[in-house]
Design an enzyme around this catalytic site. Structure first.
Site, short mmCIF file in Angstrom:
data_model
loop_
_atom_site.label_atom_id
_atom_site.label_comp_id
_atom_site.label_asym_id
_atom_site.label_seq_id
_atom_site.Cartn_x
_atom_site.Cartn_y
_atom_site.Cartn_z
N HIS A 34 143.85 94.67 94.81
CA HIS A 34 143.91 93.52 95.72
C HIS A 34 144.15 94.05 97.13
O HIS A 34 144.22 95.28 97.34
CB HIS A 34 145.00 92.54 95.27
CG HIS A 34 146.34 93.19 95.03
ND1 HIS A 34 147.11 93.73 96.05
CD2 HIS A 34 147.03 93.42 93.88
CE1 HIS A 34 148.22 94.22 95.53
NE2 HIS A 34 148.19 94.07 94.22
N GLY A 36 146.68 94.27 98.92
CA GLY A 36 147.84 95.16 99.06
C GLY A 36 147.45 96.61 98.83
O GLY A 36 147.78 97.51 99.61
N HIS A 37 146.70 96.84 97.74
CA HIS A 37 146.22 98.20 97.47
C HIS A 37 145.33 98.69 98.62
O HIS A 37 145.41 99.86 99.02
CB HIS A 37 145.40 98.24 96.18
CG HIS A 37 146.17 97.91 94.93
ND1 HIS A 37 145.92 96.77 94.20
CD2 HIS A 37 147.17 98.56 94.29
CE1 HIS A 37 146.74 96.75 93.14
NE2 HIS A 37 147.50 97.82 93.17
N GLY A 150 153.87 101.31 97.96
CA GLY A 150 154.11 100.03 98.62
C GLY A 150 155.58 99.62 98.55
O GLY A 150 156.24 99.83 97.54
N LYS A 152 156.56 96.68 98.31
CA LYS A 152 156.66 95.60 97.33
C LYS A 152 157.50 96.05 96.14
O LYS A 152 158.30 95.30 95.61
CB LYS A 152 155.25 95.22 96.89
CG LYS A 152 155.09 94.66 95.51
CD LYS A 152 155.04 93.16 95.56
CE LYS A 152 155.16 92.50 94.21
NZ LYS A 152 154.48 93.17 93.13
N MET A 187 151.33 89.94 97.32
CA MET A 187 150.15 90.19 96.49
C MET A 187 150.53 91.07 95.31
O MET A 187 151.35 91.99 95.44
CB MET A 187 149.07 90.87 97.31
CG MET A 187 148.47 89.91 98.30
SD MET A 187 147.23 90.70 99.27
CE MET A 187 146.62 89.30 100.17
N ARG A 190 149.56 90.92 88.95
CA ARG A 190 150.07 89.93 87.98
C ARG A 190 149.91 88.50 88.47
O ARG A 190 150.05 87.57 87.67
CB ARG A 190 151.53 90.23 87.64
CG ARG A 190 151.70 91.47 86.79
CD ARG A 190 153.11 91.59 86.20
NE ARG A 190 153.20 92.64 85.20
CZ ARG A 190 153.62 93.88 85.44
NH1 ARG A 190 154.02 94.21 86.64
NH2 ARG A 190 153.66 94.78 84.46
P1 AMP Z 1 150.31 98.77 91.09
O1 AMP Z 1 148.85 98.88 90.91
O2 AMP Z 1 150.84 97.37 90.98
O3 AMP Z 1 151.08 99.77 90.26
O4 AMP Z 1 150.60 99.18 92.60
C1 AMP Z 1 150.13 100.39 93.13
C2 AMP Z 1 150.76 100.60 94.48
O5 AMP Z 1 150.43 99.51 95.33
C3 AMP Z 1 152.28 100.66 94.42
O6 AMP Z 1 152.74 101.66 95.31
C4 AMP Z 1 152.69 99.29 94.88
O7 AMP Z 1 153.96 99.25 95.48
C5 AMP Z 1 151.60 98.98 95.88
N1 AMP Z 1 151.49 97.53 96.06
C6 AMP Z 1 151.40 96.59 95.09
N2 AMP Z 1 151.36 95.36 95.64
C7 AMP Z 1 151.43 95.53 96.97
C8 AMP Z 1 151.44 94.64 98.10
N3 AMP Z 1 151.39 93.32 97.95
N4 AMP Z 1 151.53 95.17 99.34
C9 AMP Z 1 151.60 96.52 99.49
N5 AMP Z 1 151.59 97.40 98.49
C10 AMP Z 1 151.50 96.92 97.25
#
Ligand code: AMP
Length: 279
Positions: A34, A36-37, A150, A152, A187, A190
């Protein structure tokens, strides 16, 4: 854009880049990408420079899910993710299988034992051991100069910083701000689980945290009072925790004041949402 599924091939390719003097920047993800990534990818590109290598890993890490958690149902969208990575200018995607990352007789773990005790670590036993182990493995395979995470997942970022320091990983950790929907919801992959009604409720977490910050900026509050105020704004959620912690040690504080972190985990139906704010 390169796509690696095999650890040995990825290792070899990254090693060659490193030997050619390229700076490698890694963004670990679990996919279902998304905005955020994408902001992490942009940060990674700025850090790598035009000549450097930006790598993303896409791996739903079984070791960080509890037995009753959503490992099986976690959203997977590889085709879409790869298109997004390509568009974002990622140089290499590492997408290993669970079987190649964890041999049937895997028995070695990286475990941070202090910062990971509270907050999500309390309600998700073994979660941060899974996170630290997979991140350590990714660091060993890719050997990046820099890795981007992130805010987050604030506790996760602190735990990884500590692991990197304690175990002398030669990696610089960069943490970037949380990207949000226009209504404030952080973001998250989930968020896809949320029904339209739940999606309407979800931004209340952010609003409760913003209100808490506003109040603390006027005067400090006993932490339990602040936590109660936040919880009272989360009717309809099943609150896992609301905690005011020291931003560095992640220990609970008695009085909530400027600079502390408030972290929340709360369920809407089966979906567990987390967010945090600096006071
Ligand atoms: P995930 O795929 O959820 O494991 O997240 C991968 C990376 O993206 C992790 O470092 C998270 O902290 C970061 N991340 C997830 N959601 C966000 C967001 N809304 N804003 C910034 N970084 C994010």
């Amino acid at each position: 854009m390169k796509l690696f599924r095999r650890i040995s091939e990825a290792s070899k390719w990254f090693q060659a880049r490193r030997r050619a003097g390229k700076r490698i920047v890694l963004v670990p993800t679990m996919g279902a990408l998304h905005t955020g990534h994408l902001s992490l990818f942009r940060k990674a590109r700025r850090l790598a420079g035009r000549k450097g290598v930006v790598a993303a890993s896409i791996f739903v890490n079984p070791a960080q899910f509890g037995p009753r958690e959503d490992f099986r149902s976690y959203p997977r969208a590889l085709k879409r993710d790869l298109a997004l990575c390509k568009k974002a200018g990622i140089d290499a995607v590492f997408h290993p299988s669970a079987g190649s990352m964890y041999a049937a007789n895997h028995s070695s773990w990286a475990d941070e034992t202090r910062l990971s005790r509270g907050l999500c670590g309390r309600s998700r036993p073994g979660h941060f051991r899974g996170v630290c182990t997979v991140v350590a493995k990714l660091f060993n395979i890719v050997q990046p100069a820099i890795a981007v995470f992130g805010e987050k997942d604030y506790q996760q970022a602190q735990v990884i910083r500590r692991m990197v320091r304690d175990l002398n990983f030669p990696v610089r950790i960069i943490v970037t701000p949380t990207r949000r929907e226009p209504d404030g919801l952080a973001m998250s992959s989930r968020n896809l689980y949320l029904s339209p009604a739940q999606r309407g409720q979800a931004p209340r977490i952010r609003r409760a945290l913003m209100e808490a910050r506003r109040q603390v900026r006027m005067r400090s509050h006993p932490a339990p009072v602040l936590a109660r105020k936040i919880k009272s704004r989360l009717a309809g959620f099943r609150v896992d925790y609301v905690e005011v912690v020291d931003a560095r040690t992640l220990e609970s504080v008695k009085r909530a004041q400027r600079g502390d972190r408030v972290a929340v985990a709360a369920f809407l139906g089966k979906t567990r949402l987390i967010d945090n704010i600096i006071l």
